[in-house]
Design an enzyme around this catalytic site. Structure first.
Site, short mmCIF file in Angstrom:
data_model
loop_
_atom_site.label_atom_id
_atom_site.label_comp_id
_atom_site.label_asym_id
_atom_site.label_seq_id
_atom_site.Cartn_x
_atom_site.Cartn_y
_atom_site.Cartn_z
N HIS A 35 8.01 7.09 -6.88
CA HIS A 35 8.19 8.31 -6.99
C HIS A 35 9.38 9.17 -7.27
CE1 HIS A 35 4.50 8.87 -4.34
NE2 HIS A 35 4.25 7.93 -3.65
N ASN A 56 -0.25 12.36 -1.44
CA ASN A 56 -1.38 11.62 -2.60
C ASN A 56 -2.08 12.46 -2.91
OD1 ASN A 56 1.06 9.62 -3.24
ND2 ASN A 56 -0.09 8.57 -1.72
#
Ligand code: NDP
Length: 500
Positions: free
Chosen positions: A55, A128
């Site tokens: 990320h 997510n």
């Protein structure tokens, strides 16, 4: 010139000249004792902090969450106690595998993390844009992520690594099917849903409890790039989603999401047809319909990217009274190892950074550590128990007790044939003809870069999910259909042996 606009060093001394180093002679030899030059260059050398290992590339914004429906029968969380109650939030969206300079339009899940600054401490939703994950045991996580990164020899992305691991990890086929649908290349960070993925326990003051899954549904609508559109955007503007989020908020077009839960009564969990704590599976809407909770709006851009987005740190372990963890093996590890990642990346006092600091009063016995930037709790007692009026624990913040009786061991999830049911349903029942055609094209173009034996092994997994799905992948890759069928009929161990 306004007094407060005077240039100073980091220590507040006014700077007389910021363009010329101090020298002996003209232009001359630079003095080692030019403290301002030294301060400026040495700070510059230290500007980078470790990049997130996953990320790394992301964008964020501030906003608020409002309760729109009464959910007090599910939780006693204070920030959800009444309709109309608002809580400040900070959200960060990201790609997962790419580096900080990678393109926003790459095929990848999108991270969807929200920090709720509640009056009982921070609650972090670390989800997510997909409701499931590739694996369900955190012990596989470093291996999985390595395969999404660069080949150790060539330093390039490697389809062999990517598909070798996935084809040896059949539980990934559900997430792979979502990732290679057009949802793997969302149009922007505004046009996607967010899912906490894991089940969490929500409980009430009376002691009733539920297994809860959280869904954020975009009010902008789901919109995706096709494979070709994503490739074109990668060349045109690698930062397109970061730019889109910032610009839309700057123009007053505030993105919003409706928030829902699915709630499973505890008695259902043991007898459900699959393990509800397996994060490779969704809870079907037909069994557990969405229950509306609230609405999130993002309406304020960060003023400084590094301070507010790069230093933002989320952890699934940050939950508030009224919520607890579930026995989901991925969640159990994430709950502690996200915090560990932030300790490494930002230091032991990262919770004092403004974007991470709770808006609730903080009163702990933690002391000292690098970069302690508050008053370090002043002269108050630094131990508990004490009889000098220090902060005391409140038993009402305890999670209700859980009864557990079991043996310790390392065990895989049972009933692995269940892993193919939901990707099959997604292909057959949820996708339309166009979505299926895009899925097949997206997989063929990527899997085609891997060795043939790996293509066979992976095509067999798609075949197990749905015969037509596997057949179309095999046709696209020009594989022998009969061989794919034979491999699909084998056990995973036999399939691995046959594709060595
Ligand atoms: P439903 O028909 O009730 O739900 C299907 C859901 O699939 C839709 O509500 C939508 O969820 C989502 N969806 C639509 N297109 C895609 C796509 N290309 N990729 C991923 N998701 C998509 O059936 P079930 O609840 O029984 O689920 C069937 C399958 O749908 C599951 O096996 C799973 O693959 C997928 N799914 C299910 C979700 C759930 O929580 N039950 C959530 C998301 C996907 P949304 O509006 O949330 O995007």
């Amino acid at each position: 010139m306004a007094e407060d606009k005077k240039l100073t060093t980091g220590f507040g001394r006014p700077v007389g000249d910021d363009q010329n180093s101090q020298t002996v002679g003209s232009p001359g030899y630079t003095l080692l004792s030019d403290v301002h030059l030294h301060d400026k260059l040495s700070h510059f050398n230290r500007e980078r902090i470790p990049e997130r290992v996953v990320h790394a590339k992301g964008a964020g914004a501030h906003g608020w969450f409002e309760v729109t429906h009464d959910v007090t029968r599910y939780t006693c969380a204070k920030f959800l106690e009444k309709v109309g109650k608002k809580t400040e939030v900070f959200a960060r969206f990201s790609t997962v595998g790419g580096e900080k300079g990678s393109a926003d339009a790459e095929r990848d899940p999108r991270g969807f993390a929200v920090k709720f600054y509640t009056e009982e401490g921070n609650y972090d939703m670390t989800g997510n844009n997909t409701p499931v994950f590739f694996i369900r045991d955190a012990i596989k996580f470093p291996d999985f992520i390595h395969t999404q990164k660069r080949n150790p020899a060539t330093n390039t992305k490697d389809p062999d690594m990517f598909w070798d691991f996935l084809s040896l990890t059949p539980e990934s086929v559900h997430q792979v099917t979502i990732l290679f649908s057009d949802r793997g290349t969302p149009l922007s960070f505004r046009h996607l849903n967010g899912y906490a993925g894991h089940a969490f326990k929500w409980y009430t003051a009376k002691g009733d409890w539920w297994w809860v899954k959280l869904h954020f549904k975009t009010e902008q609508g789901i919109r995706n790039f096709t494979r070709d559109e994503a490739a074109a955007m990668i060349s045109k503007d690698p930062d397109h989603a970061t730019r889109d989020l910032f610009e839309s908020i700057r123009q007053g077009e505030f993105p919003a999401w409706k928030v829902f839960i699915q709630a499973m009564p505890p008695a259902d969990a043991g007898k459900y047809r699959f393990d509800p704590f397996d994060v490779t599976k969704v809870l079907p809407h037909g069994d557990y319909p969405l229950i509306p909770v609230g609405r999130m709006v993002l309406d304020r851009n960060p003023e400084n990217y590094f301070a507010e987005v790069e230093q933002a740190a989320f952890s699934p372990g940050n939950i508030v009274p009224g919520m607890a963890l579930s026995p989901d093996k991925m969640l159990q590890a994430r709950a502690v190892f996200y915090h560990d990642a932030h300790l490494h990346r930002l230091g032991p006092n990262y919770h004092l950074l403004p974007v991470n600091a709770p808006k609730a009063a903080m009163a702990s016995y933690q002391r000292d550590g690098a970069m302690r930037t508050d008053d370090n709790s002043g002269g108050g007692p630094n131990y508990w128990p004490n009889s000098f009026g220090g902060p005391a624990p409140d038993p009402r913040a305890n999670e209700p007790e859980v009864e557990v009786s079991a043996t310790v061991g390392r065990r895989p999830y049972p009933k692995t044939e269940d892993d193919f049911v939901q990707p099959g349903n997604l292909y057959r029942k949820v996708m339309d003809d166009e979505a299926r055609a895009h899925l097949v094209g997206n997989i063929v173009s990527h899997l085609g870069g891997a060795q043939e034996r790996i293509q066979y092994r992976q095509a067999a997994l798609f075949h197990k999910a749905d015969k037509e799905y596997g057949t179309r992948i095999a046709a696209g890759l020009k594989l022998d259909q009969k061989k794919v069928e034979r491999l699909a009929a084998m056990t995973q161990e036999e399939r691995v042996e046959a594709t060595k």
